[in-house]
Scaffold this active site. Structure first.
Site, PDB file in Angstrom:
ATOM      1  N   ARG A  36     -71.124 -25.135 -19.335  1.00 39.08           N
ATOM      2  CA  ARG A  36     -70.629 -23.591 -18.649  1.00 39.08           C
ATOM      3  C   ARG A  36     -70.756 -24.044 -17.718  1.00 39.08           C
ATOM      4  NH1 ARG A  36     -71.680 -19.285 -22.032  1.00 39.08           N
ATOM      5  NH2 ARG A  36     -72.588 -19.957 -23.580  1.00 39.08           N
ATOM      6  N   ASP A 107     -73.557 -32.432 -29.467  1.00 35.53           N
ATOM      7  CA  ASP A 107     -73.881 -33.914 -28.590  1.00 35.53           C
ATOM      8  C   ASP A 107     -74.180 -34.891 -30.112  1.00 35.53           C
ATOM      9  OD1 ASP A 107     -76.474 -33.915 -28.900  1.00 35.53           O
ATOM     10  OD2 ASP A 107     -76.122 -33.039 -27.012  1.00 35.53           O
ATOM     11  N   HIS A 122     -73.426 -25.166 -33.743  1.00 33.42           N
ATOM     12  CA  HIS A 122     -72.332 -24.983 -33.369  1.00 33.42           C
ATOM     13  C   HIS A 122     -71.304 -26.464 -33.079  1.00 33.42           C
ATOM     14  CE1 HIS A 122     -74.382 -22.009 -30.404  1.00 33.42           C
ATOM     15  NE2 HIS A 122     -74.326 -20.985 -31.327  1.00 33.42           N
ATOM     16  N   CYS A 130     -58.540 -31.984 -39.943  1.00 39.92           N
ATOM     17  CA  CYS A 130     -57.370 -31.235 -40.432  1.00 39.92           C
ATOM     18  C   CYS A 130     -57.997 -29.696 -40.963  1.00 39.92           C
ATOM     19  CB  CYS A 130     -56.938 -31.589 -41.198  1.00 39.92           C
ATOM     20  SG  CYS A 130     -54.920 -30.927 -41.674  1.00 39.92           S
ATOM     21  N   CYS A 150     -53.522 -34.688 -37.805  1.00 46.35           N
ATOM     22  CA  CYS A 150     -54.024 -35.361 -39.261  1.00 46.35           C
ATOM     23  C   CYS A 150     -52.996 -36.193 -38.952  1.00 46.35           C
ATOM     24  CB  CYS A 150     -53.668 -34.020 -39.749  1.00 46.35           C
ATOM     25  SG  CYS A 150     -54.283 -34.946 -41.551  1.00 46.35           S
TER      26      CYS A 150
END
Length: 244
Positions: A36, A107, A122, A130, A150
């Site tokens: 952010r 992460d 998240h 794909c 892909c």
């Protein structure tokens, strides 16, 4: 503050099931910038919510991927390591505690540290999938291609993170886990992002003891039984020294 740390250590000692909700403050202690605060990416008046939205991905996938990689420093992700906070949670599991980690971070460092029960609310930066066939690629492939495609059907891969405009698939699971805990411990979250910020409220309403470790006050401090304004790593090291 020392009294609060001792009280939290006592609560951890007595808890059989600890649910941890971790936010950006956990990642920044490993040196990962808070996306952010990224600068120079708001081209053409676009807001963060637009840059990392499912609509932008669908409308202009190449521009999306360019901004996404800059925002989240994907080329550097492999250089970041778990900090004392991550290691403390993994150590609690080793002592026999049931530790359920609900993380807002993408992460993957909780897993790298050794925590075995991690719900990445998240998603994760470490893979992309794909949309057409579901095949997945890892971080090395993502970083090697300007526009990751892909290898099977040549569709543009979508990062395995929850973008703005997408539902949070694990949110009901998160609420269910939180209200059954003996202790809810929030680490490094400003509790500004909905619906995740409702988890402490629901836990408190269910009678779960709640504690928050964060550098700065939040608008939800009043919800918690204990609030400790300090660094996560330093506080967790103190907690570990107080526990058997």
């Amino acid at each position: 503050m020392q009294q609060d740390i001792m009280q939290l250590a006592s609560a951890i000692r007595q808890a059989g099931h600890i649910v941890v909700l971790s936010g950006a403050g956990m990642s920044t202690e490993s040196g990962i910038p808070d996306f952010r605060s990224a600068k120079g990416l708001w081209q053409q008046g676009m807001q963060l919510e637009e840059l990392v939205s499912i609509d932008y991905f669908r409308a202009d996938p190449e521009a999306f991927w360019h901004s996404f990689k800059q925002l989240f420093h994907t080329k550097l992700l492999g250089n970041y390591q778990p900090n004392a906070g991550h290691r403390f949670l993994a150590w609690l599991e080793e002592t026999g505690k049931q530790v359920s980690v609900l993380t807002q971070n993408i992460d993957g460092l909780h897993g790298v540290a050794g925590s075995r029960h991690v719900s990445e609310l998240h998603g994760t930066l470490r893979t992309a999938s794909c949309p057409s066939c579901g095949r997945q690629q890892g971080l090395e492939y993502i970083n090697h291609h300007v526009l990751p495609l892909c290898t099977h059907c040549m569709d543009v891969l979508k990062p395995d993170v929850v973008l703005y405009g997408e539902p949070v698939p694990l949110i009901e699971h998160a609420f269910d886990v939180a209200v059954t805990a003996d202790l809810l411990l929030v680490l490094g979250s400003s509790l500004e992002v909905s619906p995740v910020n409702h988890i402490p409220l629901e836990a408190a309403h269910a009678g779960v003891m709640t504690a928050l470790i964060n550098y700065t006050p939040t608008r939800m401090d009043r919800v918690f039984d204990l609030t400790i304004q300090a660094g996560i790593g330093d506080t967790c090291q103190q907690l570990r020294s107080l526990l058997p």
